[in-house]
Design a protein around this motif. Structure first.
Motif, PDB file in Angstrom:
ATOM      1  N   ILE A  11       1.020  -1.288   0.134  1.00  0.00           N
ATOM      2  CA  ILE A  11       0.083  -0.084   0.066  1.00  0.00           C
ATOM      3  C   ILE A  11       1.006   1.323  -0.044  1.00  0.00           C
ATOM      4  N   VAL A  12       2.074   0.954  -0.052  1.00  0.00           N
ATOM      5  CA  VAL A  12       3.253   1.942  -0.332  1.00  0.00           C
ATOM      6  C   VAL A  12       4.098   1.662  -1.432  1.00  0.00           C
ATOM      7  N   ASP A  13       4.351   2.554  -2.200  1.00  0.00           N
ATOM      8  CA  ASP A  13       5.590   2.135  -3.334  1.00  0.00           C
ATOM      9  C   ASP A  13       6.449   3.415  -3.390  1.00  0.00           C
ATOM     10  N   VAL A  14       7.600   3.159  -3.885  1.00  0.00           N
ATOM     11  CA  VAL A  14       8.627   4.302  -4.303  1.00  0.00           C
ATOM     12  C   VAL A  14       8.525   4.780  -5.558  1.00  0.00           C
ATOM     13  N   VAL A  15       8.303   6.162  -5.805  1.00  0.00           N
ATOM     14  CA  VAL A  15       8.420   6.646  -6.864  1.00  0.00           C
ATOM     15  C   VAL A  15       9.555   7.896  -7.131  1.00  0.00           C
ATOM     16  N   THR A  16       9.775   8.019  -8.307  1.00  0.00           N
ATOM     17  CA  THR A  16      10.930   8.921  -8.480  1.00  0.00           C
ATOM     18  C   THR A  16      10.651  10.203  -9.261  1.00  0.00           C
ATOM     19  N   ILE A  17      10.896  11.404  -8.591  1.00  0.00           N
ATOM     20  CA  ILE A  17      10.572  12.844  -9.171  1.00  0.00           C
ATOM     21  C   ILE A  17      11.706  13.400  -9.507  1.00  0.00           C
ATOM     22  N   ASP A  18      11.910  13.985 -10.542  1.00  0.00           N
ATOM     23  CA  ASP A  18      13.082  15.207 -10.674  1.00  0.00           C
ATOM     24  C   ASP A  18      14.394  14.313 -10.063  1.00  0.00           C
ATOM     25  N   GLY A  19      14.594  13.091 -10.359  1.00  0.00           N
ATOM     26  CA  GLY A  19      15.671  12.370  -9.691  1.00  0.00           C
ATOM     27  C   GLY A  19      15.721  11.968  -8.222  1.00  0.00           C
ATOM     28  N   GLU A  20      14.854  12.082  -7.582  1.00  0.00           N
ATOM     29  CA  GLU A  20      14.734  12.155  -6.187  1.00  0.00           C
ATOM     30  C   GLU A  20      13.822  10.889  -5.709  1.00  0.00           C
ATOM     31  N   GLU A  21      14.130  10.062  -4.796  1.00  0.00           N
ATOM     32  CA  GLU A  21      13.004   9.194  -4.541  1.00  0.00           C
ATOM     33  C   GLU A  21      12.080   9.607  -3.401  1.00  0.00           C
ATOM     34  N   TYR A  22      10.678   9.188  -3.506  1.00  0.00           N
ATOM     35  CA  TYR A  22       9.811   9.442  -2.528  1.00  0.00           C
ATOM     36  C   TYR A  22       8.907   8.197  -2.425  1.00  0.00           C
ATOM     37  N   LEU A  23       8.276   8.253  -1.253  1.00  0.00           N
ATOM     38  CA  LEU A  23       7.164   7.255  -1.144  1.00  0.00           C
ATOM     39  C   LEU A  23       6.032   7.601  -1.458  1.00  0.00           C
ATOM     40  N   ARG A  24       5.146   6.547  -1.887  1.00  0.00           N
ATOM     41  CA  ARG A  24       3.758   7.315  -2.356  1.00  0.00           C
ATOM     42  C   ARG A  24       2.777   6.273  -1.425  1.00  0.00           C
ATOM     43  N   TYR A  25       2.039   6.875  -0.529  1.00  0.00           N
ATOM     44  CA  TYR A  25       1.020   6.384   0.057  1.00  0.00           C
ATOM     45  C   TYR A  25      -0.355   6.185  -0.692  1.00  0.00           C
ATOM     46  N   LYS A  26      -0.568   5.115  -0.955  1.00  0.00           N
ATOM     47  CA  LYS A  26      -1.712   4.889  -2.072  1.00  0.00           C
ATOM     48  C   LYS A  26      -3.019   5.114  -1.240  1.00  0.00           C
ATOM     49  N   GLU A  27      -3.968   5.552  -2.014  1.00  0.00           N
ATOM     50  CA  GLU A  27      -5.433   6.251  -1.208  1.00  0.00           C
ATOM     51  C   GLU A  27      -6.081   4.799  -0.984  1.00  0.00           C
ATOM     52  N   ILE A  28      -6.787   5.173   0.109  1.00  0.00           N
ATOM     53  CA  ILE A  28      -7.688   4.247   0.798  1.00  0.00           C
ATOM     54  C   ILE A  28      -9.149   4.528   0.978  1.00  0.00           C
ATOM     55  N   PRO A  29     -10.056   4.089  -0.127  1.00  0.00           N
ATOM     56  CA  PRO A  29     -11.422   4.367  -0.203  1.00  0.00           C
ATOM     57  C   PRO A  29     -12.106   4.088   1.228  1.00  0.00           C
ATOM     58  N   ILE A  30     -12.946   4.998   1.505  1.00  0.00           N
ATOM     59  CA  ILE A  30     -13.715   5.057   2.916  1.00  0.00           C
ATOM     60  C   ILE A  30     -14.926   4.821   2.473  1.00  0.00           C
ATOM     61  N   ASP A  31     -15.618   3.708   3.265  1.00  0.00           N
ATOM     62  CA  ASP A  31     -16.918   3.518   3.005  1.00  0.00           C
ATOM     63  C   ASP A  31     -17.883   4.197   4.216  1.00  0.00           C
ATOM     64  N   THR A  32     -17.571   3.992   5.299  1.00  0.00           N
ATOM     65  CA  THR A  32     -18.086   4.589   6.565  1.00  0.00           C
ATOM     66  C   THR A  32     -16.991   5.440   7.431  1.00  0.00           C
ATOM     67  N   LEU A  33     -17.422   6.816   7.481  1.00  0.00           N
ATOM     68  CA  LEU A  33     -16.612   7.505   8.697  1.00  0.00           C
ATOM     69  C   LEU A  33     -17.363   7.814   9.956  1.00  0.00           C
ATOM     70  N   LEU A  34     -16.703   7.426  11.314  1.00  0.00           N
ATOM     71  CA  LEU A  34     -17.296   7.748  12.298  1.00  0.00           C
ATOM     72  C   LEU A  34     -16.340   8.938  12.930  1.00  0.00           C
ATOM     73  N   ILE A  35     -17.301  10.039  13.218  1.00  0.00           N
ATOM     74  CA  ILE A  35     -16.530  10.902  14.041  1.00  0.00           C
ATOM     75  C   ILE A  35     -17.362  11.534  15.094  1.00  0.00           C
ATOM     76  N   ARG A  36     -16.816  12.297  16.228  1.00  0.00           N
ATOM     77  CA  ARG A  36     -17.555  12.879  17.033  1.00  0.00           C
ATOM     78  C   ARG A  36     -17.338  14.249  17.322  1.00  0.00           C
ATOM     79  N   GLY A  37     -18.627  14.805  17.684  1.00  0.00           N
ATOM     80  CA  GLY A  37     -18.589  16.419  18.160  1.00  0.00           C
ATOM     81  C   GLY A  37     -19.268  16.467  19.384  1.00  0.00           C
ATOM     82  N   THR A  38     -19.198  17.823  20.168  1.00  0.00           N
ATOM     83  CA  THR A  38     -19.904  17.853  21.062  1.00  0.00           C
ATOM     84  C   THR A  38     -21.333  18.300  20.998  1.00  0.00           C
TER      85      THR A  38
END
Length: 530
Positions: free
Chosen positions: A154-181
């Motif tokens: 779910i993470v891969d290595v990409v090269t941009i302008d000759g430099e390495e980065y990690l790409r954290y892949k998207e995780i589609p969310i079906d249900t989100l639980l949040i809390r408010g006052t």
């Protein structure tokens, strides 16, 4: 106007389908949707549904004995967990170590900011954070057990302008639980009495991008127009359903240890004078010595472990709160941070900003000093703080913060499991040596990469009760030992590698072993005069 439905917890759970992805937002027990999560667990235990869920959470969410993540830690109920930290949920760690669940661990800050990338339909979260650590797919890819190793990255290595980065892949969310006052009649959500701001709105936006549903637990429902527009954290048009908490004293606590204290959420200031100093322990001694590394007028971060347990208290006790600014990864500036199971909140804070925004500072400019707990260090200066034996607490904010901090101060006992020591004005004395060595040839898991830190010229110091090391390009160098211990027998013979030894090897200031000490103020004043 589109308005959410006001439903019961049981009705909310009926909307969560088996095999889908569920995300919760919170830290420790702050903002935990206990009314809904308890009902969700009960439904699974009684009917077997919902099951085979993918569970996503950015922060550690529990209090070591119950709550939040605990409700999801049932074999068959959760098929896969993608989380930031499990140190406060032994039951989830047991499922992971027993290979009864698929488990991915990602850095907490990257997860919090992934919501922005997902909401904007970007091709993943692109970052250098995690390179060279166990998050890097060329090492472990964040996979925390054998069951997960054969699965997709779910993470891969990409090269941009000759430099390495990690790409954290998207995780589609079906249900989100949040809390408010509060929720008003139109579903607008405010969080006045919550002790953190968290990343509610970005998570909502990401969920909506994938067509998912947002369900919010609240303490009170008020008339439309009651909430000031600037206090609305999530507009009601983005909320699908609201659940009124059935028992706020139990299920809508501000944090694990208390129901509500306005000094932790900005409604009042509490008196700070007269608090009892914490007892003199080996952890307090390590914390005192670690803070001797500080320079005045610095902005610091305090992580879990020894720093979380003692440094906030030491700052208050030594009255140096005006000489530095303390921050916590949850988005806190100033005040007196709580510790233990209430990590992440602060009494009388100067500012509370969103959790995801805080990591923009840590990952971008970088904090001046971070104080972090640690489990192991090896001959290359690599540090493991994320997996100990078969226990996998995970990274939390550790990787994000240490990757860019200008000064990283690790705090750890020299050995583990059974270490007993005593202190007096002459130094420290080992009564019983620990059974587990922490200075190892090779760490079990790379949470902090010594080579990359060296290339960045990062100042890394590893503080223990008997020895202090500084990372050099050639590896860890022993720069200081405690009076009262034997260099060969108590330090070198207890290590699996031979460190560099400073030519001017120093002794630790014995004042840190005194029951009462006010030396930090003096140290900072003297440094300021230089």
């Amino acid at each position: 106007m589109r308005k959410p439905e006001f439903i019961t917890a049981k009705e909310a759970v009926s909307r969560i389908k088996s095999g889908t992805t569920l995300c919760t937002i919170g830290m420790t027990m702050v903002s935990a949707c206990e009314t809904i999560l308890k009902e969700l667990e009960n439904s699974f235990l009684e009917t077997g549904t919902p099951n085979q869920l993918t569970y996503v959470h950015t922060c550690g969410q529990s209090d070591r004995s119950a709550g939040a993540v605990y409700h999801m830690a049932n074999e068959g109920m959760t098929k896969r967990v993608i989380g930031g930290h499990w140190g406060l949920c032994p039951r989830m760690m047991e499922l992971i170590s027993a290979n009864k669940i698929e488990a991915y661990n990602l850095p907490q800050g990257q997860m919090a900011n992934m919501f922005h990338s997902m909401a904007l339909r970007e091709p993943g979260k692109i970052s250098k954070i995690g390179l060279g650590t166990f998050i890097d797919p060329r090492i472990e890819g964040g996979k925390m057990n054998d069951r997960t190793k054969p699965l997709e990255d779910i993470v891969d290595v990409v090269t941009i302008d000759g430099e390495e980065y990690l790409r954290y892949k998207e995780i589609p969310i079906d249900t989100l639980l949040i809390r408010g006052t509060y929720a008003d009649e139109n579903g607008n959500i405010s969080t006045q009495e919550e002790a953190m701001v968290l990343e509610l709105l970005p998570a909502v936006m990401a969920t909506k991008r994938f067509g998912g549903q947002v369900i919010c637990q609240v303490k009170n429902i008020v008339k439309a127009g009651t909430i000031s527009p600037k206090d609305v954290i999530v507009p009601g048009v983005l909320v699908d359903a609201v659940v009124l908490c059935d028992n706020p004293i139990q299920n809508h606590r501000q944090t694990s240890s208390w129901y509500y204290d306005p000094s932790y959420s900005g409604q009042a200031l509490a008196p700070e004078a007269g608090e009892e100093p914490i007892p003199l322990t080996v952890r307090k001694v390590i914390g005192r010595r670690a803070m001797m590394e500080l320079e005045p007028d610095m902005i610091i971060n305090v992580g879990t472990g020894i720093p979380n347990d003692v440094i906030g208290a030491i700052i208050a006790e030594e009255e140096i709160g005006d000489d530095i600014t303390i921050t916590v990864e949850s988005g806190i500036y100033g005040g007196v941070p709580a510790g233990g199971i209430d990590f992440g909140i602060s009494k009388n804070a100067q500012a509370l900003i969103p959790h995801d925004r805080q990591f923009e500072y840590y990952n971008g400019a970088g904090i001046d000093y971070t104080f972090m707990g640690a489990g192991e260090m090896d001959e290359k200066g690599n540090v493991n703080a994320t997996k100990m034996g078969d226990k996998a607490p995970g990274a939390g904010g550790f990787i994000d913060i240490t990757a860019r901090a200008k000064n990283v101060i690790f705090c750890s006992t020299f050995t583990g499991k059974g270490l007993k020591v005593s202190f007096d004005e002459s130094g420290m004395h080992i009564i019983e040596e620990g059974k587990i060595r922490k200075m190892v040839k090779k760490v079990q898991q790379i949470s902090y990469n010594g080579k990359i830190a060296g290339e960045m010229n990062q100042n890394m110091v590893y503080v223990t009760e008997r020895a202090v090391f500084r990372l050099t390009p050639e590896g860890p160098m022993l720069i200081e030992i405690a009076k009262g211990i034997d260099l060969q027998k108590d330090v070198l013979d207890q290590m699996d590698f031979k460190p560099l030894i400073a030519e001017d090897l120093k002794y630790t200031d014995t004042r840190i072993y005194l029951e009462k000490w006010s030396g930090l103020k003096e140290i900072l004043i003297n440094k300021k005069r230089r």
